[in-house]
Design a protein around this motif. Sequence first.
Motif, PDB file in Angstrom:
ATOM      1  N   THR A 262       0.973  -1.205   0.033  1.00  0.00           N
ATOM      2  CA  THR A 262       0.001  -0.134   0.078  1.00  0.00           C
ATOM      3  C   THR A 262       0.935   1.201   0.058  1.00  0.00           C
ATOM      4  O   THR A 262       1.635   1.232   1.009  1.00  0.00           O
ATOM      5  N   TYR A 263       0.685   2.067  -1.108  1.00  0.00           N
ATOM      6  CA  TYR A 263       1.522   3.306  -1.141  1.00  0.00           C
ATOM      7  C   TYR A 263       0.551   4.340  -0.154  1.00  0.00           C
ATOM      8  O   TYR A 263      -0.621   4.270  -0.373  1.00  0.00           O
ATOM      9  N   PRO A 264       1.402   5.220   0.747  1.00  0.00           N
ATOM     10  CA  PRO A 264       0.479   5.855   1.574  1.00  0.00           C
ATOM     11  C   PRO A 264      -0.412   6.884   1.074  1.00  0.00           C
ATOM     12  O   PRO A 264      -1.410   7.179   1.645  1.00  0.00           O
TER      13      PRO A 264
ATOM     14  N   PRO B 109      -4.447   6.701  -0.189  1.00  0.00           N
ATOM     15  CA  PRO B 109      -3.611   5.539  -0.092  1.00  0.00           C
ATOM     16  C   PRO B 109      -3.772   4.628  -1.426  1.00  0.00           C
ATOM     17  O   PRO B 109      -5.139   4.744  -1.675  1.00  0.00           O
ATOM     18  N   VAL B 110      -2.946   3.684  -2.050  1.00  0.00           N
ATOM     19  CA  VAL B 110      -3.031   3.112  -3.126  1.00  0.00           C
ATOM     20  C   VAL B 110      -2.676   1.658  -2.972  1.00  0.00           C
ATOM     21  O   VAL B 110      -1.720   1.488  -2.382  1.00  0.00           O
ATOM     22  N   HIS B 111      -3.813   0.618  -3.089  1.00  0.00           N
ATOM     23  CA  HIS B 111      -3.693  -0.688  -2.776  1.00  0.00           C
ATOM     24  C   HIS B 111      -3.013  -1.139  -3.972  1.00  0.00           C
ATOM     25  O   HIS B 111      -3.661  -1.937  -4.639  1.00  0.00           O
ATOM     26  N   ALA B 112      -1.462  -1.163  -4.094  1.00  0.00           N
ATOM     27  CA  ALA B 112      -0.987  -1.615  -5.364  1.00  0.00           C
ATOM     28  C   ALA B 112      -0.874  -3.096  -5.751  1.00  0.00           C
ATOM     29  O   ALA B 112      -1.035  -3.629  -6.678  1.00  0.00           O
ATOM     30  N   LEU B 113      -0.730  -3.741  -4.531  1.00  0.00           N
ATOM     31  CA  LEU B 113      -0.730  -5.315  -4.470  1.00  0.00           C
ATOM     32  C   LEU B 113      -1.724  -5.742  -3.375  1.00  0.00           C
ATOM     33  O   LEU B 113      -1.453  -5.152  -2.161  1.00  0.00           O
TER      34      LEU B 113
ATOM     35  N   GLY C  76      -0.916  -7.736 -17.231  1.00  0.00           N
ATOM     36  CA  GLY C  76      -2.070  -6.895 -16.628  1.00  0.00           C
ATOM     37  C   GLY C  76      -1.778  -5.448 -17.230  1.00  0.00           C
ATOM     38  O   GLY C  76      -1.063  -5.099 -17.598  1.00  0.00           O
ATOM     39  N   PRO C  77      -2.985  -4.676 -17.176  1.00  0.00           N
ATOM     40  CA  PRO C  77      -3.081  -3.254 -17.812  1.00  0.00           C
ATOM     41  C   PRO C  77      -2.329  -2.384 -16.979  1.00  0.00           C
ATOM     42  O   PRO C  77      -1.689  -2.714 -16.038  1.00  0.00           O
ATOM     43  N   SER C  78      -2.142  -1.434 -17.711  1.00  0.00           N
ATOM     44  CA  SER C  78      -1.171  -0.263 -17.183  1.00  0.00           C
ATOM     45  C   SER C  78      -1.817   0.336 -15.771  1.00  0.00           C
ATOM     46  O   SER C  78      -3.090   0.236 -15.494  1.00  0.00           O
ATOM     47  N   GLY C  79      -0.835   0.160 -14.930  1.00  0.00           N
ATOM     48  CA  GLY C  79      -1.303   0.373 -13.231  1.00  0.00           C
ATOM     49  C   GLY C  79      -1.917  -0.504 -12.589  1.00  0.00           C
ATOM     50  O   GLY C  79      -2.226  -0.226 -11.458  1.00  0.00           O
ATOM     51  N   SER C  80      -1.874  -1.645 -12.910  1.00  0.00           N
ATOM     52  CA  SER C  80      -2.376  -2.838 -12.142  1.00  0.00           C
ATOM     53  C   SER C  80      -1.664  -3.324 -11.150  1.00  0.00           C
ATOM     54  O   SER C  80      -2.055  -3.986 -10.301  1.00  0.00           O
ATOM     55  N   GLY C  81      -0.250  -3.076 -11.301  1.00  0.00           N
ATOM     56  CA  GLY C  81       0.659  -3.360 -10.039  1.00  0.00           C
ATOM     57  C   GLY C  81       1.982  -4.277 -10.645  1.00  0.00           C
ATOM     58  O   GLY C  81       2.504  -4.872  -9.634  1.00  0.00           O
ATOM     59  N   LYS C  82       1.988  -4.515 -11.742  1.00  0.00           N
ATOM     60  CA  LYS C  82       2.991  -5.265 -12.166  1.00  0.00           C
ATOM     61  C   LYS C  82       4.624  -4.737 -11.798  1.00  0.00           C
ATOM     62  O   LYS C  82       5.293  -5.410 -11.366  1.00  0.00           O
ATOM     63  N   SER C  83       4.768  -3.487 -11.818  1.00  0.00           N
ATOM     64  CA  SER C  83       6.219  -2.830 -11.297  1.00  0.00           C
ATOM     65  C   SER C  83       6.159  -3.124  -9.819  1.00  0.00           C
ATOM     66  O   SER C  83       7.278  -3.463  -9.167  1.00  0.00           O
ATOM     67  N   THR C  84       5.063  -2.815  -9.128  1.00  0.00           N
ATOM     68  CA  THR C  84       5.180  -3.253  -7.610  1.00  0.00           C
ATOM     69  C   THR C  84       5.424  -4.547  -7.312  1.00  0.00           C
ATOM     70  O   THR C  84       6.414  -4.812  -6.675  1.00  0.00           O
ATOM     71  N   PHE C  85       4.862  -5.471  -8.238  1.00  0.00           N
ATOM     72  CA  PHE C  85       5.189  -6.971  -7.981  1.00  0.00           C
ATOM     73  C   PHE C  85       6.926  -6.981  -8.352  1.00  0.00           C
ATOM     74  O   PHE C  85       7.500  -7.691  -7.420  1.00  0.00           O
TER      75      PHE C  85
ATOM     76  N   THR D 164       5.109  -8.217 -19.018  1.00  0.00           N
ATOM     77  CA  THR D 164       5.027  -7.429 -20.259  1.00  0.00           C
ATOM     78  C   THR D 164       3.672  -7.129 -20.779  1.00  0.00           C
ATOM     79  O   THR D 164       2.618  -7.883 -20.249  1.00  0.00           O
ATOM     80  N   HIS D 165       3.434  -6.260 -21.654  1.00  0.00           N
ATOM     81  CA  HIS D 165       2.119  -6.042 -22.102  1.00  0.00           C
ATOM     82  C   HIS D 165       1.737  -6.656 -23.400  1.00  0.00           C
ATOM     83  O   HIS D 165       0.819  -6.787 -23.824  1.00  0.00           O
ATOM     84  N   ASP D 166       2.884  -7.388 -23.970  1.00  0.00           N
ATOM     85  CA  ASP D 166       2.599  -7.902 -25.319  1.00  0.00           C
ATOM     86  C   ASP D 166       2.310  -9.325 -25.132  1.00  0.00           C
ATOM     87  O   ASP D 166       3.021 -10.212 -24.573  1.00  0.00           O
TER      88      ASP D 166
HETATM   89  N1  LIG Z   1       5.373   5.494  -5.386  1.00  0.00           N
HETATM   90  C1  LIG Z   1       3.937   5.223  -5.567  1.00  0.00           C
HETATM   91  N2  LIG Z   1       3.269   6.258  -4.797  1.00  0.00           N
HETATM   92  C2  LIG Z   1       1.933   6.104  -4.836  1.00  0.00           C
HETATM   93  N3  LIG Z   1       1.220   5.373  -5.747  1.00  0.00           N
HETATM   94  C3  LIG Z   1       2.083   4.468  -6.626  1.00  0.00           C
HETATM   95  C4  LIG Z   1       3.452   4.665  -6.281  1.00  0.00           C
HETATM   96  N4  LIG Z   1       3.863   3.681  -7.327  1.00  0.00           N
HETATM   97  C5  LIG Z   1       2.830   3.270  -8.039  1.00  0.00           C
HETATM   98  N5  LIG Z   1       1.654   3.455  -7.667  1.00  0.00           N
HETATM   99  C6  LIG Z   1       0.499   3.230  -7.863  1.00  0.00           C
HETATM  100  O1  LIG Z   1       0.189   1.921  -7.805  1.00  0.00           O
HETATM  101  C7  LIG Z   1      -0.470   1.137  -8.788  1.00  0.00           C
HETATM  102  C8  LIG Z   1       0.335   0.093  -9.458  1.00  0.00           C
HETATM  103  O2  LIG Z   1       1.268   0.853 -10.242  1.00  0.00           O
HETATM  104  P1  LIG Z   1       2.405  -0.072 -10.911  1.00  0.00           P
HETATM  105  O3  LIG Z   1       3.599   0.701 -11.313  1.00  0.00           O
HETATM  106  O4  LIG Z   1       2.786  -1.423 -10.097  1.00  0.00           O
HETATM  107  O5  LIG Z   1       1.495  -0.531 -11.971  1.00  0.00           O
HETATM  108  P2  LIG Z   1       2.115  -1.290 -13.521  1.00  0.00           P
HETATM  109  O6  LIG Z   1       1.146  -2.343 -13.825  1.00  0.00           O
HETATM  110  O7  LIG Z   1       3.686  -1.549 -13.497  1.00  0.00           O
HETATM  111  O8  LIG Z   1       1.795  -0.121 -14.554  1.00  0.00           O
HETATM  112  P3  LIG Z   1       2.612   0.113 -15.988  1.00  0.00           P
HETATM  113  O9  LIG Z   1       1.961  -1.008 -16.927  1.00  0.00           O
HETATM  114  O10 LIG Z   1       1.787   1.424 -16.501  1.00  0.00           O
HETATM  115  O11 LIG Z   1       3.976   0.296 -15.720  1.00  0.00           O
HETATM  116  C9  LIG Z   1      -0.952   2.228  -9.562  1.00  0.00           C
HETATM  117  O12 LIG Z   1      -2.423   2.897  -9.353  1.00  0.00           O
HETATM  118  C10 LIG Z   1       0.002   3.654  -9.381  1.00  0.00           C
HETATM  119  O13 LIG Z   1      -0.231   4.690  -9.712  1.00  0.00           O
END
Ligand SMILES: Nc1ncnc2c1ncn2[C@@H]1O[C@H](COP(=O)(O)OP(=O)(O)OP(=O)(O)O)[C@@H](O)[C@H]1O
Length: 226
Positions: free
Chosen positions: A14-16, A20-24, A41-50, A201-203
């Motif tokens: 959870t980003y504060p 707050p954003v529940h990213a995973l 997963g779509p953009s913003g779904s949480g892949k980078s967080t994972f 990947t998106h592809d």
């Molecule tokens: N440092 C942060 N602070 C607050 N929110 C964040 C932060 N990093 C990511 N988020 C939010 O967490 C969610 C997941 O983001 P994440 O970057 O993991 O998605 P993603 O699937 O990798 O997206 P993309 O495909 O566009 O790279 C999004 O809603 C994003 O806006």
Amino acid sequence: MTTPVISLREVSVTYPGPPPVHALVGANVAILPGEYVTVVGPSGSGKSTFLNIVGLLDEPTSGTYELNGSDTSTLTEKERTGLRGHDIGFVFQSFHLLNYRSAVENVELALLYNSTDPSRRTELALSALHQVGLDHRVNSLPNQLSGGERQRVAIARAIVGNPSVVLCDEPTGNLDSRTAKDVLDILRDLHQQGLTIIVITHDPGVAAQGRRTLRITDGHLREESA
Ligand SMILES: Nc1ncnc2c1ncn2[C@@H]1O[C@H](COP(=O)(O)OP(=O)(O)OP(=O)(O)O)[C@@H](O)[C@H]1O
């Protein structure tokens, strides 16, 4: 029973905010040695967080992440950095090579902070470049290389330290389709040699290469049904 390389149990991030954003959200997954897993997963779904959690670049807000059976939550920052350098290889969309260093120097740099005997760095870097088919380009600078060749240098850098897992973030995102295929062929060969690989990947074409696909939707991770 085989110990997973990666084991997440009820991992949440959870980003504060605010807000707050529940990213995973309560992610559970075990990845065994030698698996080739794609994460979609779509953009913003949480892949980078994972990826940031698995790559020890960030820590879960709650839940447990075990790397090769060891709980990572108990590590000091120095231990995390050491483990990251030793156990994780990274491949990024934009290569992240140093422009004023040759291919072999870029690969050697990955060994600078691990326990490799310094006298073996060049030999190991040349061997990794051989594995990705770049024997003839070891002394070239990145700007003298094509995009596909740069990504191959980055893959050599990721594997040179013999990591437990290679994490790839959109590894073909900056490449044309033919060059992308070359890079995917190399990842497939490395997988066949036993390397554990995770590709974000998106592809759909890239995702299809994985033997197993995980899908993230609004922070919820699940196995993609076949
Ligand atoms: N440092 C942060 N602070 C607050 N929110 C964040 C932060 N990093 C990511 N988020 C939010 O967490 C969610 C997941 O983001 P994440 O970057 O993991 O998605 P993603 O699937 O990798 O997206 P993309 O495909 O566009 O790279 C999004 O809603 C994003 O806006």
